[in-house]
Design a protein around this motif. Structure first.
Motif, PDB file in Angstrom:
ATOM      1  N   GLY A  44      38.377  34.404   5.282  1.00  0.00           N
ATOM      2  CA  GLY A  44      38.303  34.880   3.766  1.00  0.00           C
ATOM      3  C   GLY A  44      38.695  33.986   2.654  1.00  0.00           C
ATOM      4  O   GLY A  44      38.470  34.575   1.482  1.00  0.00           O
ATOM      5  N   LYS A  47      36.170  29.204   2.860  1.00  0.00           N
ATOM      6  CA  LYS A  47      35.720  28.069   3.655  1.00  0.00           C
ATOM      7  C   LYS A  47      34.179  27.786   3.655  1.00  0.00           C
ATOM      8  O   LYS A  47      33.631  26.867   3.120  1.00  0.00           O
ATOM      9  N   GLU A 169      32.248  26.186  11.409  1.00  0.00           N
ATOM     10  CA  GLU A 169      32.654  26.914  12.605  1.00  0.00           C
ATOM     11  C   GLU A 169      31.822  26.698  13.655  1.00  0.00           C
ATOM     12  O   GLU A 169      31.520  27.721  14.253  1.00  0.00           O
ATOM     13  N   HIS A 201      38.443  26.180  12.904  1.00  0.00           N
ATOM     14  CA  HIS A 201      39.968  26.603  13.445  1.00  0.00           C
ATOM     15  C   HIS A 201      40.292  25.631  14.646  1.00  0.00           C
ATOM     16  O   HIS A 201      41.363  25.987  15.133  1.00  0.00           O
TER      17      HIS A 201
HETATM   18  N1  LIG Z   1      27.538  37.625   0.662  1.00  0.00           N
HETATM   19  C1  LIG Z   1      28.783  38.245   0.209  1.00  0.00           C
HETATM   20  N2  LIG Z   1      28.932  39.307  -0.449  1.00  0.00           N
HETATM   21  C2  LIG Z   1      30.294  39.819  -0.850  1.00  0.00           C
HETATM   22  N3  LIG Z   1      31.424  39.063  -0.539  1.00  0.00           N
HETATM   23  C3  LIG Z   1      31.114  37.989   0.288  1.00  0.00           C
HETATM   24  C4  LIG Z   1      29.819  37.602   0.599  1.00  0.00           C
HETATM   25  N4  LIG Z   1      30.091  36.308   1.348  1.00  0.00           N
HETATM   26  C5  LIG Z   1      31.466  36.074   1.342  1.00  0.00           C
HETATM   27  N5  LIG Z   1      32.066  36.985   0.839  1.00  0.00           N
HETATM   28  C6  LIG Z   1      33.492  37.261   0.743  1.00  0.00           C
HETATM   29  O1  LIG Z   1      33.977  36.065   0.129  1.00  0.00           O
HETATM   30  C7  LIG Z   1      35.338  35.731   0.603  1.00  0.00           C
HETATM   31  C8  LIG Z   1      35.145  34.441   1.136  1.00  0.00           C
HETATM   32  O2  LIG Z   1      34.623  34.321   2.431  1.00  0.00           O
HETATM   33  P1  LIG Z   1      34.069  33.262   3.501  1.00  0.00           P
HETATM   34  O3  LIG Z   1      33.423  33.576   4.424  1.00  0.00           O
HETATM   35  O4  LIG Z   1      33.563  32.117   2.418  1.00  0.00           O
HETATM   36  O5  LIG Z   1      35.558  32.929   4.081  1.00  0.00           O
HETATM   37  P2  LIG Z   1      36.134  31.910   5.016  1.00  0.00           P
HETATM   38  O6  LIG Z   1      37.372  31.333   4.864  1.00  0.00           O
HETATM   39  O7  LIG Z   1      34.939  31.186   5.594  1.00  0.00           O
HETATM   40  O8  LIG Z   1      36.437  33.130   6.310  1.00  0.00           O
HETATM   41  P3  LIG Z   1      36.311  32.923   7.935  1.00  0.00           P
HETATM   42  O9  LIG Z   1      37.388  32.079   8.408  1.00  0.00           O
HETATM   43  O10 LIG Z   1      36.668  34.548   8.391  1.00  0.00           O
HETATM   44  O11 LIG Z   1      35.033  32.727   8.246  1.00  0.00           O
HETATM   45  C9  LIG Z   1      35.562  36.853   1.615  1.00  0.00           C
HETATM   46  O12 LIG Z   1      36.434  37.657   0.692  1.00  0.00           O
HETATM   47  C10 LIG Z   1      34.234  37.295   1.951  1.00  0.00           C
HETATM   48  O13 LIG Z   1      34.341  38.898   2.231  1.00  0.00           O
END
Ligand SMILES: Nc1ncnc2c1ncn2[C@@H]1O[C@H](COP(=O)(O)OP(=O)(O)OP(=O)(O)O)[C@@H](O)[C@H]1O
Length: 247
Positions: A44, A47, A169, A201
């Motif tokens: 979250g 990334k 990922e 990861h």
């Molecule tokens: N389409 C969307 N609508 C609402 N919130 C979103 C959307 N896409 C991502 N988010 C939110 O934005 C934030 C960042 O999400 P992101 O997927 O970029 O994180 P991440 O670091 O890649 O996580 P992970 O390692 O779990 O994949 C999170 O709080 C996620 O819930």
């Protein structure tokens, strides 16, 4: 513009739900030609959103992305043209299930790059050979293992002659015994000088292959540096906390 950089992200913002969720909260990062940048951080932290904003699969709500010096976030930009130069590999492969592997690999080069079918096939077969899957050209994705599907997804992206490869990922959905074969293909690409931005990861991959590691938390870059610096001498509390959990 700095000619050394292939991608420059300036103060990228991506807000969801009317600004309640700040998935990206002012990310500035530049990627050099031939550089391998690995993005790490807690779930979250933004990334995937960062990666998806680089090729505009997600449209940033603020900031700019320059690709080879051109502002691709400008209204006048031809997004499709620039996106073709950025190959992307997803967690879930995204192969077309009703097409053979060869068709999966030749479709876009023929349609978008106007390559002849013969040229596209010959390139695809060479790439399949490289990843040890030449005998699977006529198979359908459902007939392959996860590791094989991901190796295909990588070479399919390479069929578009990309300038940069973005990996989101790529090993997260794989059974553990298949992770190594996919990372191996990525390592080979890195050695050949491909510019790569990798969200993963897999800390071992980051340590071994990255030229630079970016640590993100709460939609921001908290710290970045060489793998040596990030893994052995992180400066920020958030980075130390995260690494203590994953190493
Ligand atoms: N389409 C969307 N609508 C609402 N919130 C979103 C959307 N896409 C991502 N988010 C939110 O934005 C934030 C960042 O999400 P992101 O997927 O970029 O994180 P991440 O670091 O890649 O996580 P992970 O390692 O779990 O994949 C999170 O709080 C996620 O819930």
């Amino acid at each position: 513009m700095n000619a050394d950089y292939i991608i420059q992200a300036n103060n990228l913002q991506k807000h969801f739900d009317g600004g309640e969720i700040k998935a990206l909260d002012g990310v500035t990062a530049s990627i050099r030609k031939g550089e391998v940048v690995v993005v790490i951080g807690p779930s979250g932290s933004g990334k995937s959103t960062f990666l998806r904003c680089l090729n505009l699969l997600e449209l940033p709500t603020g900031g700019q992305v320059l690709f080879e010096g051109v502002d691709i976030t400008a209204k006048s930009a031809d997004i499709n043209l620039h996106r073709q130069k950025m190959g992307m590999v997803f967690q879930h492969f995204n192969l077309f299930p009703h097409m053979t592997i060869l068709k999966n690999m030749t479709l876009a080069p023929v349609k978008l790059l106007k390559k002849s079918q013969a040229d596209a096939e010959s390139q695809a077969l060479k790439l399949l050979e490289r990843v040890g899957l030449a005998d699977r050209a006529g198979a359908y994705p459902s007939q392959l293992s996860g590791g094989q599907k991901q190796r295909i997804a990588i070479v399919r992206a390479l069929c578009m002659d990309p300038e940069v490869m973005l990996f989101d990922e790529p090993t997260s959905a794989l059974d553990p015994e298949m992770v190594g074969e996919v990372l191996e293909v990525m390592k080979e690409l890195a050695k050949e000088g491909m510019t790569m931005v990798v969200v993963t990861h897999e800390m071992g991959f980051a340590r071994e292959v990255a030229d630079r590691v970016i640590f993100m938390a709460d939609g921001k870059i908290v710290e970045e540096g060489s793998p040596e610096k990030i893994f052995t001498a992180p400066e920020q509390g958030r980075t130390k906390e995260f690494l203590a959990k994953v190493l």
